[in-house]
Design a protein around this motif. Structure first.
Motif, mmCIF file in Angstrom:
data_model
loop_
_atom_site.group_PDB
_atom_site.id
_atom_site.type_symbol
_atom_site.label_atom_id
_atom_site.label_comp_id
_atom_site.label_asym_id
_atom_site.label_seq_id
_atom_site.Cartn_x
_atom_site.Cartn_y
_atom_site.Cartn_z
ATOM 1 N N TYR A 40 0.813 -1.219 0.000
ATOM 2 C CA TYR A 40 0.000 0.000 0.000
ATOM 3 C C TYR A 40 0.846 1.269 0.000
ATOM 4 C CZ TYR A 40 -4.377 -2.550 0.510
ATOM 5 O OH TYR A 40 -5.462 -3.363 0.287
ATOM 6 N N GLY A 41 2.157 1.127 -0.096
ATOM 7 C CA GLY A 41 3.009 2.310 -0.182
ATOM 8 C C GLY A 41 2.606 3.142 -1.391
ATOM 9 N N GLY A 42 2.356 4.434 -1.202
ATOM 10 C CA GLY A 42 1.934 5.303 -2.301
ATOM 11 C C GLY A 42 0.439 5.294 -2.538
ATOM 12 N N LYS A 43 -0.279 4.446 -1.812
ATOM 13 C CA LYS A 43 -1.746 4.374 -1.987
ATOM 14 C C LYS A 43 -2.460 4.916 -0.755
ATOM 15 C CE LYS A 43 -2.081 0.298 -4.958
ATOM 16 N NZ LYS A 43 -2.556 -1.105 -4.979
ATOM 17 N N GLU A 44 -1.729 5.655 0.074
ATOM 18 C CA GLU A 44 -2.315 6.087 1.332
ATOM 19 C C GLU A 44 -3.374 7.169 1.097
ATOM 20 O OE1 GLU A 44 0.872 6.490 0.470
ATOM 21 O OE2 GLU A 44 2.176 5.414 1.843
ATOM 22 N N PRO A 45 -4.244 7.418 2.059
ATOM 23 C CA PRO A 45 -4.292 6.677 3.306
ATOM 24 C C PRO A 45 -5.066 5.372 3.178
ATOM 25 C CG PRO A 45 -5.946 8.396 3.358
ATOM 26 C CD PRO A 45 -5.234 8.506 2.039
ATOM 27 N N LEU A 46 -4.569 4.393 3.866
ATOM 28 C CA LEU A 46 -5.241 3.100 3.918
ATOM 29 C C LEU A 46 -6.253 3.146 5.064
ATOM 30 C CD1 LEU A 46 -5.442 0.039 3.278
ATOM 31 C CD2 LEU A 46 -3.511 -0.286 4.843
ATOM 32 N N VAL A 47 -7.443 2.639 4.811
ATOM 33 C CA VAL A 47 -8.454 2.550 5.869
ATOM 34 C C VAL A 47 -8.576 1.089 6.294
ATOM 35 C CG1 VAL A 47 -10.826 3.026 6.562
ATOM 36 C CG2 VAL A 47 -9.741 4.456 4.815
ATOM 37 N N LEU A 48 -8.215 0.816 7.533
ATOM 38 C CA LEU A 48 -8.380 -0.530 8.081
ATOM 39 C C LEU A 48 -9.776 -0.620 8.674
ATOM 40 C CD1 LEU A 48 -5.007 -0.723 10.013
ATOM 41 C CD2 LEU A 48 -5.520 -1.840 7.841
ATOM 42 N N VAL A 49 -10.538 -1.609 8.233
ATOM 43 C CA VAL A 49 -11.890 -1.796 8.776
ATOM 44 C C VAL A 49 -11.898 -3.075 9.610
ATOM 45 C CG1 VAL A 49 -14.339 -2.123 8.277
ATOM 46 C CG2 VAL A 49 -12.976 -0.565 6.865
ATOM 47 N N GLY A 50 -11.911 -2.917 10.917
ATOM 48 C CA GLY A 50 -11.939 -4.054 11.823
ATOM 49 C C GLY A 50 -13.363 -4.552 11.999
ATOM 50 N N VAL A 51 -13.515 -5.881 11.953
ATOM 51 C CA VAL A 51 -14.841 -6.483 12.097
ATOM 52 C C VAL A 51 -15.011 -6.914 13.557
ATOM 53 C CG1 VAL A 51 -16.421 -8.237 11.218
ATOM 54 C CG2 VAL A 51 -14.625 -7.305 9.720
ATOM 55 N N LEU A 52 -15.913 -6.246 14.242
ATOM 56 C CA LEU A 52 -16.168 -6.535 15.662
ATOM 57 C C LEU A 52 -17.011 -7.797 15.813
ATOM 58 C CD1 LEU A 52 -16.954 -2.906 16.856
ATOM 59 C CD2 LEU A 52 -14.872 -4.227 17.273
ATOM 60 N N LYS A 53 -16.842 -8.517 16.919
ATOM 61 C CA LYS A 53 -15.885 -8.108 17.922
ATOM 62 C C LYS A 53 -14.516 -8.749 17.710
ATOM 63 C CE LYS A 53 -19.477 -8.222 21.533
ATOM 64 N NZ LYS A 53 -19.841 -8.919 22.810
ATOM 65 N N GLY A 54 -14.502 -9.891 17.053
ATOM 66 C CA GLY A 54 -13.346 -10.777 17.079
ATOM 67 C C GLY A 54 -12.023 -10.197 16.650
#
Ligand code: PRP
Length: 187
Positions: A40-54
């Protein structure tokens, strides 16, 4: 200060058998973070989507080891009834809060089992018109797959056993074990 073995015994009534140790998890999360940072270098910003809860522990560790700009979102779904019986349907409990349009999204899951949750989430998040949607799962039970879904970054492929710890639960128990353990619930 508690000794390590006392701490494990205190949080786990069942003392799950160690499947993946704390050290092995740390090493693999380091490798995944390095790979994702490169990709993802150069493709920022990266959005991390965490799946709750685990995913909450995996996301916390992975996100802190990335070397590129990133933001964090959470999404909540439910696909299991109490215990180990699959409900058959994925329910959206909470959508992302921020605007992900034209941004690169990486879904972060603790485990992919039947693939139904991830399949649903990819479609759901694509409706927000992001620049891309890719997937990262710490654990993958390939033999349980019911729908085809691409996992771009996989931590460990595992057999069909009930795993707990490092975010994963059985009936809300054992999420905070520092390792991935195996238990044998009544099915
Ligand atoms: C687990 C896990 C994944 C999903 C994977 O969530 O966190 O989201 O099941 O299963 P699938 O591939 O068969 O769809 P769960 O519903 O147990 O909720 P939790 O994360 O809140 O524990």
């Amino acid at each position: 200060m508690w000794a390590y073995s006392e701490r494990v015994a205190a949080v786990s009534m069942d003392n799950p058998k160690v499947l993946i140790s704390e050290d092995d998890i740390r090493r693999r999360v380091d490798e995944l973070a390095a790979q994702i940072s490169t990709d993802y270098g150069g493709k920022e910003p990266l959005v991390l989507v965490g799946v709750l809860k685990g995913s909450f522990i995996f996301l916390a560790d992975l996100s802190r080891r990335l070397t590129i700009p990133r933001t964090i979102e959470f999404i909540a779904v439910s696909s299991y009834e109490e215990g180990s019986v699959h409900s058959g349907a994925v329910r959206l409990l909470m959508d992302v809060r921020g605007n992900i349009e034209n941004k690169h999204v990486l879904i972060v899951e603790d485990i992919v089992d039947t693939g139904r949750t991830l399949h649903y989430l990819i479609g759901m998040l694509e409706s927000h018109r992001p620049a891309s949607v890719r997937t990262c799962a710490l654990l993958h039970k390939a033999e349980r797959a019911e729908v085809e879904v691409e996992i771009d970054y996989t931590g460990f492929s595992i057999a069909d056993e009930w795993v707990v710890g490092y975010g994963l639960d059985y009936a809300e128990q054992n999420r905070t074990l520092p390792y991935i353990g195996v238990i044998q619930p009544d099915r």
